[in-house]
Design a protein around this motif. Sequence first.
Motif, short mmCIF file in Angstrom:
data_model
loop_
_atom_site.label_atom_id
_atom_site.label_comp_id
_atom_site.label_asym_id
_atom_site.label_seq_id
_atom_site.Cartn_x
_atom_site.Cartn_y
_atom_site.Cartn_z
N ALA A 38 50.66 91.39 86.71
CA ALA A 38 52.13 90.57 86.79
C ALA A 38 52.53 90.48 85.41
O ALA A 38 53.66 90.79 84.92
CB ALA A 38 52.24 89.13 87.37
N ARG A 39 51.45 90.16 84.51
CA ARG A 39 51.76 89.90 83.07
C ARG A 39 52.07 91.32 82.38
O ARG A 39 52.85 91.57 81.85
CB ARG A 39 50.47 89.55 82.38
CG ARG A 39 50.88 89.14 80.97
CD ARG A 39 49.43 88.41 80.33
NE ARG A 39 49.95 88.17 78.86
CZ ARG A 39 49.93 88.81 77.90
NH1 ARG A 39 49.65 90.00 77.90
NH2 ARG A 39 50.17 88.09 76.70
N SER A 40 51.40 92.27 82.83
CA SER A 40 51.75 93.81 82.25
C SER A 40 52.88 94.33 82.66
O SER A 40 53.23 95.21 82.00
CB SER A 40 50.37 94.55 82.54
OG SER A 40 50.49 95.01 83.84
N SER A 41 53.64 93.84 83.67
CA SER A 41 54.66 94.28 84.19
C SER A 41 55.73 94.08 82.87
O SER A 41 57.02 94.97 82.93
CB SER A 41 55.23 93.69 85.42
OG SER A 41 55.61 92.21 85.22
N LEU A 42 55.41 93.17 82.21
CA LEU A 42 56.46 92.96 80.84
C LEU A 42 56.19 93.60 79.63
O LEU A 42 56.80 93.38 78.59
CB LEU A 42 56.62 91.46 80.62
CG LEU A 42 57.45 90.48 81.81
CD1 LEU A 42 57.53 89.13 81.41
CD2 LEU A 42 58.85 90.85 81.96
N ASP A 43 55.16 94.44 79.55
CA ASP A 43 54.36 95.07 78.61
C ASP A 43 55.76 95.74 77.56
O ASP A 43 55.75 95.59 76.56
CB ASP A 43 53.27 95.73 78.86
CG ASP A 43 52.07 94.73 79.10
OD1 ASP A 43 51.98 93.87 78.64
OD2 ASP A 43 51.15 95.71 79.39
#
Length: 192
Positions: free
Chosen positions: A94-99
């Motif tokens: 989920a966090r990497s979706s905003l990379d």
Amino acid sequence: MAALVEEGGGQEPTNRAVAERAQVTEVTVYRHFPSRELLLKGLWEHLNRKDGVRVGMPESPADLLAKIGPLMASFDASPAQIIGRITTQQGRAARSSLDPERREAFQAVVAQAAPGLAEGEQTKAAAVLQLLYSAYGWISLREQWSLTGKPAADALGWAVEVLLADLKSRGAASIAPDPFAQFTQSTFQPES
């Protein structure tokens, strides 16, 4: 999806499982979240709202400094959830979706702080600033140094200030004309 992730099991919930849990069709899930990345991004944004993380990406060097305290305070308010987001497979996905947005925001901050800095140096600086502004920086201060709350925010803010000041001087130096270039060219002409 948030409920499915919180229930765990180690596997990322499928769109079908999300649809069943929400009591809608799978097509409805895809209509609102056409890709897995958008679904994960939506999950990340939902979790941030739920846990009080409303700070967002910095828009300038000053904004970065102003947001560190509130960001660290929001992490301190729900440490178990924040730790879960950076230590579990689902949380990292989920966090990497905003990379892409994260990289763009921090590259823009560095470009404002040091416009003449070489591209490779900008990338390194953006990466370090982003690390200082993240749950990874927060958890390191918390677990290895027992720093939470204002002391943690102060330490991270100090590090960001020092790095931004250094970037500013490096950026200015790389775009300033060389004061000796004209002197060397006009004074030391080889004799014919």
